[in-house]
Design an enzyme around this catalytic site. Structure first.
Site, PDB file in Angstrom:
ATOM      1  N   PHE A 190       0.853  -1.193   0.000  1.00  0.00           N
ATOM      2  CA  PHE A 190       0.000   0.000   0.000  1.00  0.00           C
ATOM      3  C   PHE A 190       0.884   1.237   0.000  1.00  0.00           C
ATOM      4  O   PHE A 190       1.630   1.460   0.961  1.00  0.00           O
ATOM      5  CB  PHE A 190      -0.854  -0.066   1.277  1.00  0.00           C
ATOM      6  CG  PHE A 190      -1.874   1.021   1.478  1.00  0.00           C
ATOM      7  CD1 PHE A 190      -3.072   1.016   0.783  1.00  0.00           C
ATOM      8  CD2 PHE A 190      -1.660   2.033   2.411  1.00  0.00           C
ATOM      9  CE1 PHE A 190      -4.042   1.983   1.008  1.00  0.00           C
ATOM     10  CE2 PHE A 190      -2.620   3.010   2.646  1.00  0.00           C
ATOM     11  CZ  PHE A 190      -3.814   2.980   1.937  1.00  0.00           C
TER      12      PHE A 190
ATOM     13  N   ALA B  78       4.755  13.490   3.523  1.00  0.00           N
ATOM     14  CA  ALA B  78       3.285  13.356   3.596  1.00  0.00           C
ATOM     15  C   ALA B  78       2.966  12.080   4.374  1.00  0.00           C
ATOM     16  O   ALA B  78       2.807  11.013   3.793  1.00  0.00           O
ATOM     17  CB  ALA B  78       2.680  13.304   2.188  1.00  0.00           C
ATOM     18  N   GLY B  79       2.934  12.222   5.706  1.00  0.00           N
ATOM     19  CA  GLY B  79       2.647  11.084   6.582  1.00  0.00           C
ATOM     20  C   GLY B  79       1.241  11.205   7.128  1.00  0.00           C
ATOM     21  O   GLY B  79       0.282  10.767   6.493  1.00  0.00           O
TER      22      GLY B  79
ATOM     23  N   GLN C  93       1.518 -11.005  45.716  1.00  0.00           N
ATOM     24  CA  GLN C  93       0.342 -10.236  45.299  1.00  0.00           C
ATOM     25  C   GLN C  93       0.700  -9.129  44.290  1.00  0.00           C
ATOM     26  O   GLN C  93      -0.063  -8.842  43.369  1.00  0.00           O
ATOM     27  CB  GLN C  93      -0.338  -9.622  46.522  1.00  0.00           C
ATOM     28  CG  GLN C  93      -1.714  -9.080  46.205  1.00  0.00           C
ATOM     29  CD  GLN C  93      -2.384  -8.487  47.425  1.00  0.00           C
ATOM     30  OE1 GLN C  93      -1.796  -7.691  48.146  1.00  0.00           O
ATOM     31  NE2 GLN C  93      -3.613  -8.886  47.670  1.00  0.00           N
TER      32      GLN C  93
ATOM     33  N   GLY D  26      15.629  -8.883  34.537  1.00  0.00           N
ATOM     34  CA  GLY D  26      16.822  -8.732  33.688  1.00  0.00           C
ATOM     35  C   GLY D  26      16.759  -9.635  32.467  1.00  0.00           C
ATOM     36  O   GLY D  26      17.197  -9.246  31.370  1.00  0.00           O
TER      37      GLY D  26
ATOM     38  N   GLU E 144      -0.424   3.100  10.028  1.00  0.00           N
ATOM     39  CA  GLU E 144      -1.852   3.224   9.646  1.00  0.00           C
ATOM     40  C   GLU E 144      -2.546   4.340  10.423  1.00  0.00           C
ATOM     41  O   GLU E 144      -3.704   4.227  10.843  1.00  0.00           O
ATOM     42  CB  GLU E 144      -2.568   1.876   9.751  1.00  0.00           C
ATOM     43  CG  GLU E 144      -2.106   0.950   8.629  1.00  0.00           C
ATOM     44  CD  GLU E 144      -2.937  -0.279   8.423  1.00  0.00           C
ATOM     45  OE1 GLU E 144      -4.159  -0.206   8.583  1.00  0.00           O
ATOM     46  OE2 GLU E 144      -2.346  -1.319   8.092  1.00  0.00           O
TER      47      GLU E 144
HETATM   48  N1  CAA Z   1     -14.305   7.664   4.356  1.00  0.00           N
HETATM   49  C1  CAA Z   1     -14.652   8.249   3.168  1.00  0.00           C
HETATM   50  N2  CAA Z   1     -14.237   9.484   2.838  1.00  0.00           N
HETATM   51  C2  CAA Z   1     -13.469  10.144   3.719  1.00  0.00           C
HETATM   52  C3  CAA Z   1     -13.088   9.614   4.961  1.00  0.00           C
HETATM   53  C4  CAA Z   1     -13.545   8.306   5.261  1.00  0.00           C
HETATM   54  N3  CAA Z   1     -13.227   7.708   6.417  1.00  0.00           N
HETATM   55  N4  CAA Z   1     -12.313  10.486   5.626  1.00  0.00           N
HETATM   56  C5  CAA Z   1     -12.219  11.567   4.841  1.00  0.00           C
HETATM   57  N5  CAA Z   1     -12.918  11.354   3.687  1.00  0.00           N
HETATM   58  C6  CAA Z   1     -13.101  12.278   2.569  1.00  0.00           C
HETATM   59  C7  CAA Z   1     -13.792  13.542   3.054  1.00  0.00           C
HETATM   60  O1  CAA Z   1     -15.181  13.405   3.015  1.00  0.00           O
HETATM   61  C8  CAA Z   1     -13.288  14.559   2.063  1.00  0.00           C
HETATM   62  O2  CAA Z   1     -14.002  14.402   0.857  1.00  0.00           O
HETATM   63  P1  CAA Z   1     -14.616  15.704   0.092  1.00  0.00           P
HETATM   64  O3  CAA Z   1     -13.420  16.532  -0.284  1.00  0.00           O
HETATM   65  O4  CAA Z   1     -15.320  15.116  -1.077  1.00  0.00           O
HETATM   66  O5  CAA Z   1     -15.495  16.379   1.072  1.00  0.00           O
HETATM   67  C9  CAA Z   1     -11.866  14.091   1.772  1.00  0.00           C
HETATM   68  O6  CAA Z   1     -11.828  12.712   2.106  1.00  0.00           O
HETATM   69  C10 CAA Z   1     -10.823  14.831   2.583  1.00  0.00           C
HETATM   70  O7  CAA Z   1     -11.151  14.629   3.957  1.00  0.00           O
HETATM   71  P2  CAA Z   1     -10.551  15.540   5.123  1.00  0.00           P
HETATM   72  O8  CAA Z   1     -10.733  16.991   4.767  1.00  0.00           O
HETATM   73  O9  CAA Z   1     -11.116  15.058   6.397  1.00  0.00           O
HETATM   74  O10 CAA Z   1      -9.015  15.182   5.008  1.00  0.00           O
HETATM   75  P3  CAA Z   1      -7.771  15.729   5.842  1.00  0.00           P
HETATM   76  O11 CAA Z   1      -6.725  16.174   4.901  1.00  0.00           O
HETATM   77  O12 CAA Z   1      -8.224  16.653   6.916  1.00  0.00           O
HETATM   78  O13 CAA Z   1      -7.165  14.361   6.473  1.00  0.00           O
HETATM   79  C11 CAA Z   1      -6.885  12.581   8.023  1.00  0.00           C
HETATM   80  C12 CAA Z   1      -7.852  13.515   7.265  1.00  0.00           C
HETATM   81  C13 CAA Z   1      -7.819  11.768   8.902  1.00  0.00           C
HETATM   82  C14 CAA Z   1      -5.891  13.313   8.873  1.00  0.00           C
HETATM   83  C15 CAA Z   1      -6.164  11.668   7.005  1.00  0.00           C
HETATM   84  O14 CAA Z   1      -5.219  12.380   6.249  1.00  0.00           O
HETATM   85  C16 CAA Z   1      -5.476  10.502   7.685  1.00  0.00           C
HETATM   86  O15 CAA Z   1      -6.108   9.481   7.975  1.00  0.00           O
HETATM   87  N6  CAA Z   1      -4.132  10.605   7.903  1.00  0.00           N
HETATM   88  C17 CAA Z   1      -3.348   9.477   8.353  1.00  0.00           C
HETATM   89  C18 CAA Z   1      -2.885   8.690   7.163  1.00  0.00           C
HETATM   90  C19 CAA Z   1      -2.460   7.309   7.519  1.00  0.00           C
HETATM   91  O16 CAA Z   1      -3.114   6.604   8.283  1.00  0.00           O
HETATM   92  N7  CAA Z   1      -1.365   6.872   6.909  1.00  0.00           N
HETATM   93  C20 CAA Z   1      -0.863   5.560   7.102  1.00  0.00           C
HETATM   94  C21 CAA Z   1      -0.574   4.920   5.769  1.00  0.00           C
HETATM   95  S1  CAA Z   1      -0.306   3.199   5.732  1.00  0.00           S
HETATM   96  C22 CAA Z   1       1.060   2.888   6.678  1.00  0.00           C
HETATM   97  O17 CAA Z   1       1.103   3.262   7.786  1.00  0.00           O
HETATM   98  C23 CAA Z   1       2.175   2.100   6.142  1.00  0.00           C
HETATM   99  C24 CAA Z   1       1.929   0.689   5.944  1.00  0.00           C
HETATM  100  O18 CAA Z   1       2.293   0.157   4.895  1.00  0.00           O
HETATM  101  C25 CAA Z   1       1.329  -0.174   7.008  1.00  0.00           C
END
Ligand code: CAA
Length: 410
Positions: free
Chosen positions: A145, A152-153, A302, A364, A387
């Site tokens: 993924f 951009a995290g 305990q 330890g 995530e």
């Molecule tokens: N379901 C559907 N749509 C959604 C949604 C959801 N849960 N959450 C947001 N949206 C939509 C909104 O409705 C909006 O749509 P419109 O523009 O049409 O209205 C759009 O997405 C943008 O939403 P926000 O304005 O809420 O977005 P934001 O920029 O404020 O960000 C955030 C929201 C929750 C912070 C998001 O950026 C986020 O989850 N960040 C964390 C990212 C993350 O988890 N990264 C991990 C990647 S995977 C990993 O860790 C590595 C791996 O391989 C395991």
């Protein structure tokens, strides 16, 4: 007939969870139990024995991957029409929990295939599903993924990887970061900007196949935990993919599908954390029964009993929330984002607390690699980070809460 089935079901439950485990698990369906039993067998025979070696060597446990495939667990969450087992998020969580109980790294090595394939399931066309899902379901192909980037995290929407339309193709340029499993995956779900200036609405998702010219695995991270699964950078340099690799065939759906994917996948991270916490608790109970000080087993004190009791209570509470979120995902509940973030937040904090206390109970010895317990603590840490950090989970929960309050007031 039904009574017989219920009886068999109960016997299976008792067999699987005979070690004084959760009563919550008595509520599992026959299908849930079958998946969990198969997963536990794979975990005990093929994952636990090799966990330490792959942790030291940072090598992918291909033998465990083969065992998962042979046990028919590769595509638990994939619909039957695309070769999967047709299970739900609950089944996925149970399998991840069992794997992580033996090795946290293997828990995520497996779960990341759900993370990578959910965008295809949620947003792909029938043709795209038929192209990519059967190989994953059969365990022949792995998928990862590609959402995050160096800058951009948490703010995933600020990505700069671009995909430009060129005839019947798209040309992708950029670097993806924290790509779990990326070095061993045949497919990678890559999110890229197709319509600059439109923010989240300008992001699209593509499935890029390893081996495509311009697709390259970059830096391998040298990590504290989950060391058996490679976390890498993915470089896309003029990487040309067909327009039929744009998920759903329409631009601008990528961010929404990424968020919906995370809603479905976060219970899986929570299940990984739950498995780690349960695994550490198992080891702590066993060790404190054997370790003697002041002429008696330390579990007769305990102070130790109270630590074990708190750990077990936290594990049980986490299990309740993880299973509730998983069931909500399977029921396509409206409030999934909130519940999914809550279970991820809670279970991963529990995992950190329980694994840290388990190390404490080993004294330890717990701090040394002669015993498996320190690995649980190292593996647990990342669950609070990936995530979506637990700070981001709080943000998701609070936003949902305030939205609900605002709509109740209308
Ligand atoms: N379901 C559907 N749509 C959604 C949604 C959801 N849960 N959450 C947001 N949206 C939509 C909104 O409705 C909006 O749509 P419109 O523009 O049409 O209205 C759009 O997405 C943008 O939403 P926000 O304005 O809420 O977005 P934001 O920029 O404020 O960000 C955030 C929201 C929750 C912070 C998001 O950026 C986020 O989850 N960040 C964390 C990212 C993350 O988890 N990264 C991990 C990647 S995977 C990993 O860790 C590595 C791996 O391989 C395991």
């Amino acid at each position: 007939m039904l009574a017989n089935r219920r009886d068999r079901n109960r016997r299976a439950t008792v067999r699987l969870f005979a070690q004084g485990e959760s009563m919550v698990r008595e509520l599992l369906t026959k299908q849930n139990i079958e998946f969990a039993e198969r997963a536990r067998e794979v975990a005990e025979k093929h994952i636990r024995p090799i966990a330490a070696q792959h942790d030291v060597e940072q090598t992918y446990p291909w033998s465990a991957q083969k065992a998962i495939k042979e046990a028919g667990l590769s595509g638990v969450w994939i619909p039957k029409e695309y070769g999967g087992a047709g299970g739900g998020t609950m089944d996925l969580c149970l399998v991840v929990e069992e794997f992580a109980r033996a090795c946290g790294g293997m828990g995520v090595a497996y779960a990341v295939n759900a993370l990578g394939s959910f965008p295809v399931i949620l947003g792909g066309t029938d043709e795209q599903k038929a192209r990519w899902l059967p190989g994953i379901a059969a365990g022949e192909k792995l998928i990862s993924f590609g959402l995050s980037e160096r800058d951009a995290g948490s703010d995933a929407g600020s990505m700069t990887t671009k995909a430009e339309r060129n005839g019947d193709d798209y040309v992708i340029d950029g670097v993806k970061k924290w790509n779990t499993g990326g070095a061993v995956a045949s497919y990678n779900t890559i999110f890229a900007v197709t319509q600059p200036g439109r923010g989240a609405r300008g992001i699209s998702a593509f499935v890029v196949e390893a081996g495509t010219p311009g697709y390259r695995v970059g830096k391998h991270e040298d990590k504290m935990g989950i060391r058996c699964v490679p976390v890498v950078e993915i470089h896309l340099e003029g990487c040309r993919v067909g327009k039929n690799q744009l998920l759903g065939g329409a631009e601008g759906q990528g961010f929404k599908h990424a968020m919906m994917t995370l809603d479905l996948a976060r219970p899986g991270v929570a299940a990984q954390a739950l498995g780690l916490a349960q695994g550490a608790l198992d080891l702590a109970v066993e060790y404190t029964g054997k370790r003697k000080q002041f002429g008696q087993s330390i579990n007769s004190f305990q102070g130790i009993q109270w630590m074990l009791a708190d750990m077990a209570t936290q594990v049980e509470a986490a299990r309740q929330l993880v299973y509730a979120a998983a069931r909500a995902a399977d029921a396509k509940a409206k409030n999934l984002s909130k519940l999914s973030a809550m279970c991820k937040l809670f279970a991963t904090d529990v995992a950190m607390m329980v694994t840290t206390n388990a190390v404490q109970l080993f004294g330890g010895y717990g701090y040394c690699k002669d015993y498996p317990i320190e690995k649980y603590m190292r593996d647990a840490k990342i669950t609070q980070i990936y995530e979506g950090t637990n700070q981001i989970q709080r943000l998701v929960i609070a936003r949902a809460l305030l939205r609900e309050a605002a709509s109740a007031g209308e």
